[in-house]
Write an enzyme that holds these catalytic residues in place. Structure first.
Site, PDB file in Angstrom:
ATOM      1  N   LYS A 138      -2.584  -2.058  11.997  1.00  0.00           N
ATOM      2  CA  LYS A 138      -1.571  -2.116  10.938  1.00  0.00           C
ATOM      3  C   LYS A 138      -1.906  -3.260   9.985  1.00  0.00           C
ATOM      4  O   LYS A 138      -2.297  -4.341  10.416  1.00  0.00           O
ATOM      5  CB  LYS A 138      -0.197  -2.347  11.583  1.00  0.00           C
ATOM      6  CG  LYS A 138       0.978  -2.351  10.609  1.00  0.00           C
ATOM      7  CD  LYS A 138       2.294  -2.621  11.363  1.00  0.00           C
ATOM      8  CE  LYS A 138       3.500  -2.529  10.446  1.00  0.00           C
ATOM      9  NZ  LYS A 138       4.775  -2.796  11.182  1.00  0.00           N
ATOM     10  N   SER A 161       8.261   0.778  10.547  1.00  0.00           N
ATOM     11  CA  SER A 161       7.344   0.458   9.465  1.00  0.00           C
ATOM     12  C   SER A 161       5.881   0.720   9.798  1.00  0.00           C
ATOM     13  O   SER A 161       5.047   0.812   8.898  1.00  0.00           O
ATOM     14  CB  SER A 161       7.486  -1.031   9.101  1.00  0.00           C
ATOM     15  OG  SER A 161       7.109  -1.842  10.210  1.00  0.00           O
ATOM     16  N   SER A 196       9.862  -0.661  14.873  1.00  0.00           N
ATOM     17  CA  SER A 196       8.779  -0.214  13.997  1.00  0.00           C
ATOM     18  C   SER A 196       7.540   0.316  14.703  1.00  0.00           C
ATOM     19  O   SER A 196       6.636   0.816  14.041  1.00  0.00           O
ATOM     20  CB  SER A 196       8.355  -1.354  13.061  1.00  0.00           C
ATOM     21  OG  SER A 196       9.303  -1.501  12.040  1.00  0.00           O
TER      22      SER A 196
END
Lengths: 484, 96, 487
Positions: free
Chosen positions: C78, C153, C177
């Site tokens: 990420k 997210s 997330s």
């Protein structure tokens, strides 16, 4: 300042701690005046994304020492907080500091004023935080930021508003600096900004308990500036009030050459720092064991030394203060006393002869090859009459340069004082006999020639004769020749 | 929840955010709605409840006072928008 | 063997047997990314050149007789975890072009284990969001339905793993997330106990809640990744010095006697009936495998959302103060120094600004006690709920999200409805528990549903094993999305 006002002054002192590495990262603490900018920085003290702080143990130990030395109550439960504000020298946009739970609270410091009066100044709090970077303003516009100082461990010492004059402020700050140096946590170098003193100054009608509007004074880079700036500000505020005006709450600077304060920044509204507990740092618990150990390791502090020197050792307050001023000197003196030296004599020799010799050589007392016991041995030779004072001073100088023992130097240079009366008597008789003209003049009334005869004998012994003995013998022998 | 335009302007100033009038109006409304929602915490009796600032109970995490290498200066300055003389260059900060 | 359809652990084992090479696997992933990621948008930065170099190096090490827990396995990270020499944006324009001089601890661990870093995946800006629609760059699409969000997210990581564009991935979970996008994308995602994985080098959103977690197609994949990234890091003062168990070895599939708590507060009105049915069926399945099902109560669940939306923005308002255009990131020139900072910070997107405003307000003079202070106390009650529940159960089973993936654009204008997507995940972040999401079915539209399994502090092995038992019985992971190469 007009009689109807009372000065109300509190001091905030920021002291950088003399650790090897920074408060929350491993960057070296460097001389932020001299070091090449941005060479002692890393992602942590630059506030780069994702970087995290870890507390420097020694910084905590140093802070604890200071808090204990200032008689503070130690908070067992310490929390670091984020103090949020924007400024380009503050890389994270918050300063990690202590807010609700500082390491020390409710301390005090007894300060002796020049007149000899002692005043007790309250210490509101002692807390740990991190220093900011430094800004330089370019002539051509723009500012430069150097983060070498960012993250250097900083101790904030906040007094109660117990101070009443510039002179008291100076006495308090001087004592704080001395204690920090004693504790080995700060060099006290105000020029380099490692010790920064900011007074909050206000006036109130005498007898009133309420506080007047205060101003905060910055840029004070000496104790003289602190005293003068504070007094200037008190007079300025008094004049404003006398004229029916109101003091503006603001930060003022001290102009060192014009010797006056000037407005820097008005506080339009109270700062809103939005303090909250630093989530990146777990709480810090100082257990009893830690506190007891730190307390036991504290050195004897200068106030205690001064009291002991005047009380037990019979020194004057001036001598006591001069000896206690620097920890290394005081400890050298203490060791000399412990080696059997007479305190008063030692004080004289250290404060006069030793200090002069150190000054001439640009050396520090903890950086010479002379042990305190060696000075005591030298002074013993003088006391025994084996060495006269002038020779002793020469010997001390050589001790400093060579590190040799005083007895060795005396022997090598043949300085041993001649006190043998029989030998000296023969020499005195010989000198008188060799100088019949001088004798006649003496007997004719020129009694001052006694000194001339003494000088001749001393010269004959190349200064090694005991002058007191020679003096007595010459007087006796001349008297025997006729009326003096 | 009564959040005024002045409140929102004040918060934006504290947070150093340049916001348009439209954004200010938008946030005034949305923040008020979220804060109204948060008001449900008022139902709770929190007297005697200790605050949790940390998720996991740790304490006294300290490092020894040991120097570790700093960044080479070029690396420190690499991501900066403007530099000069080995330093970060910004617009003039009013002399304090 | 279609190398692209292997799971992470299958690939690792194939590499160990010499059945394939890291270069082949890495090239297969790059080819698929080139073919499919235009449609999905899971990657912000593709590090194909360095990935192929790392793969070749891994193959050389392998040939020299070396091995490593992930030697030669291509994974994605990420874009909120810093990567030395690879741009790291946190999905924000304010970090456009930022190249960190350091790796996040979790990335260091991946590299030390021999993994190949394929690239950086999309995220809601500073991890603030539940759909990746708050990314300043583009929205990631759900591989199961390109009209729908992948969750967030960490939506880029979840979508990449689901679409076969990485064998595994790292995300961060501040309020759900990792688990919520895992649920939306039909993969396994785990949020470790706070402190289990170091936060060093993780761009901070909410420091007391952030935690790095792995994504995998299978439970075993997650276990393998967790074993690599977990462990003490002295650079993170909140990192736990606890030993790291062998998570894969803990996957026995035996859940007989395991006490599984079902919290009544997690089956609320407003959740999709198909989600509830699938989760209840999954719990039945665990019972059929020998687990003991117990109803439990987490009475303060209802307060999780407001507590979270005070604490997380408050911390974020401070964490994001460093973005001022001085040391990194672009600068937008203003009238003077202060205005430049204000204009530069206007580069933050709307959701980030909203949370900075909210957090600044919650901490400001006169409101701290009413908002932030109350939230910290209520947080204690929520954490106590979990502590008390784990006195009588080993694992808590619940839905991961009340819904399946929603449509792109559906909730962007209504922050509160967006926040509700995390209503079942964020209470855990306020506590010292850990949790994961494992696929447990699909709705009538074919969209994945996730079962959330929550464990007590440092009980990751236990929830992984429960998930493994379920997955073995109900292998939903074998169902793969069909992604069109062009849209």
């Amino acid at each position: 300042m007009a009689e109807q006002y009372e000065a109300v002054i509190g001091l905030e002192i920021h002291a950088e701690l003399l650790t090897e590495s920074k408060m929350f990262c491993g960057c070296r603490v460097v001389d932020s005046v001299a070091a090449t900018p941005n060479t002692a920085v890393c992602p942590v003290c630059l506030g780069m994304p994702g970087m995290l702080p870890v507390i420097n143990r020694r910084a905590v130990e140093f802070a604890l020492r200071v808090a204990l030395a200032l008689g503070c109550d130690i908070q067992p439960h310490n929390i670091f907080a984020r103090k949020n504000y924007f400024y380009p020298d503050l890389p994270k946009g918050y300063q990690i500091s202590q807010y609700e739970l500082p390491i020390g609270r409710h301390g005090h410091l007894d300060v002796t004023l020049p007149g000899g009066e002692t005043r007790r100044i309250g210490i509101r709090r002692v807390h740990m935080e991190e220093d900011t970077g430094k800004l330089t303003h370019l002539e051509r516009g723009g500012s430069l930021v150097d983060y070498n100082r960012s993250g250097v461990p900083l101790l904030e010492i906040v007094s109660e508003p117990d101070i009443r004059s510039g002179e008291e402020a100076r006495a308090y700050a001087t004592r704080i600096r001395q204690i920090l140096r004693y504790l080995g946590v700060n060099s006290g170098d105000m020029e380099k900004g490692v010790l920064r003193i900011e007074p909050n100054i206000s006036l109130r009608p005498r007898g009133s308990q309420a506080f007047g509007t205060r101003t905060e004074l910055k840029n004070l880079n000496s104790f003289r500036a602190l005293a003068e700036g504070t007094d200037y500000e008190l007079a300025r505020q008094a004049a404003v009030l006398d004229a029916g005006g109101q003091v503006t709450q603001e930060t003022r600077g001290w102009h060192d050459t014009r010797r006056e304060t000037f407005s820097q920044r008005a506080k339009e509204e109270a700062e809103d720092y939005r303090y909250f507990a630093e989530p990146d740092l777990p709480p810090l618990t100082l257990d009893d064991n830690w506190i007891v150990t730190a307390r036991a390791a504290l050195p004897e502090l200068p106030q205690a030394k001064e009291a002991r020197y005047t009380g037990q050792l019979g020194l004057s307050p001036g001598e006591a203060a001069a000896l206690a001023d620097d920890r290394a000197v005081a400890e050298w003196f203490d060791a000399a006393v412990a080696a059997g030296g007479a305190p008063k004599t030692l004080a004289n020799w250290i404060l006069n002869d030793l200090f002069r010799l150190l000054n001439e050589r640009g050396r520090r007392i903890d950086d010479i090859p002379v042990a305190p016991a060696a000075l005591v041995a030298l002074l013993d030779l003088v006391a025994q009459g084996a060495l006269n004072l002038n020779s002793a001073r020469d010997v001390l100088a050589e001790m400093l340069d060579s590190g040799r023992a005083p007895a060795d130097i005396v022997a090598a240079r043949g300085l041993t004082q001649i006190s043998d009366e029989a030998a000296l008597l023969a020499l005195v008789e010989q000198t008188i006999a060799d100088n019949p003209d001088a004798l006649a003049n003496y007997l004719g009334g020129k009694t001052a020639l006694l000194g001339w005869f003494v000088g001749q004998v001393m010269r004959a012994t190349r200064g090694q004769a005991n002058p007191a003995v020679v003096n007595r013998l010459v007087a006796e022998r001349l008297a025997a020749r006729g009326p003096g | 929840m009564n959040l005024t335009h002045t409140d929102v302007t004040h918060i934006a100033r504290l947070a150093r955010l340049a916001l348009t009038e439209e954004e200010l109006a938008h946030y005034q409304e949305q923040l008020a709605a979220i804060l109204d929602y948060a008001a449900r915490l008022n139902e709770l009796d929190l007297s005697g409840v200790a605050p949790s600032a940390h998720a996991v109970a740790r304490q006294n995490v300290l490092r020894d006072d040991i120097v570790t290498p700093s960044l080479p200066r070029d690396d420190a300055l690499f991501n900066a928008a403007a530099t000069a003389e080995g330093q970060f260059l910004i617009q003039a900060v009013l002399e304090e | 063997m279609d190398i692209a359809t292997l799971t992470l652990t299958e690939l690792r084992d194939a590499l160990r047997r010499g059945d394939t090479t890291s270069v082949a696997a890495t090239q297969a992933m790059i080819d698929r990314i080139v073919a499919y990621d235009n449609a999905i948008g899971s990657y912000l930065t593709l590090a194909d050149e360095s990935a192929l170099e790392q793969a070749a190096a891994a193959d050389r090490r392998r040939a020299a007789g070396e091995d490593g827990p992930l030697l030669g396995v291509p994974v994605a990270v990420k874009d909120i975890l810093c990567t030395a020499g690879i741009p790291t944006t946190a999905g924000s324009k304010i970090l456009d072009g930022f190249i960190p001089p350091y790796d996040a601890h979790a990335v260091e661990r991946l590299i030390a284990a021999g993994a190949v870093i394929l690239g950086k995946t999309n995220t809601d800006e500073f991890a603030m969001g539940s759909s990746t629609e708050n990314s300043a760059y583009f929205t990631t699409r759900n591989p199961w339905d390109l009209e729908r969000v992948p969750g967030g997210s960490s939506g880029g990581s979840a979508a990449a793993v689901a679409a076969g564009l990485a064998y595994g991935a790292l995300g961060t979970d501040t309020g759900g997330s990792v688990r919520q996008p895992a649920s939306f994308c039909g993969v396994v995602g785990l949020r470790p106990t706070y402190g289990r994985v170091s936060r060093w080098g993780v761009v901070a959103f909410a420091s007391s809640l952030d935690q790095v977690g792995p994504f995998g197609r299978t439970v075993a994949d997650c276990a393998a990744l967790l074993g690599v990234i977990a462990g003490h890091d002295p650079r993170d003062s909140t990192s736990l010095p606890a030993p790291v168990p062998d998570y894969e070895a803990a996957l026995t599939g035996d859940v007989r006697g395991l006490r599984v708590g079902v919290p009544r507060e997690y089956f609320i009105e407003g959740m999709e009936p198909e989600v509830e049915a699938a989760v209840r069926a999954a719990i039945e399945q665990l019972a059929a495998l020998g687990a003991e099902i117990v109803e439990v109560s987490l009475p303060h669940t209802h307060y999780g959302l407001p507590v979270y939306y005070l604490i997380a923005p408050a911390e974020a308002s401070a964490n994001l103060a460093r973005y001022d255009g001085t040391r990194f990131g672009p600068r937008v020139a203003g009238a003077d120094m202060i205005d430049t900072v204000r204009q530069t910070r206007a580069l933050f997107g709307p959701e980030v600004k909203r949370r900075i405003m909210l957090g600044t307000y919650a901490l400001s003079a006169g409101y701290y006690d009413e908002y932030y202070g109350r939230a910290l106390r209520a947080r204690t009650l929520i954490a106590d709920d979990f502590r008390r529940a784990f006195e009588s159960v080993d694992v808590i089973a619940a839905p991961t999200s009340p819904t399946t993936a929603f449509r792109v654009g559906e909730r962007v204008d209504d922050p509160l409805s967006m926040y509700l997507a995390d209503v079942f995940t964020l209470p855990l972040n306020l506590s010292a528990a850990c949790g994961l999401s494992v696929p447990c079915g699909v709705d009538s539209g074919g969209l994945p549903i996730g079962l959330q399994l929550i464990g007590d502090t440092l009980q990751e092995a236990r929830i992984l094993n429960a998930a493994y038992a379920y997955e073995t019985a109900r292998p939903w992971h074998r169902r793969l999305p069909v992604v069109p190469a062009e849209v």
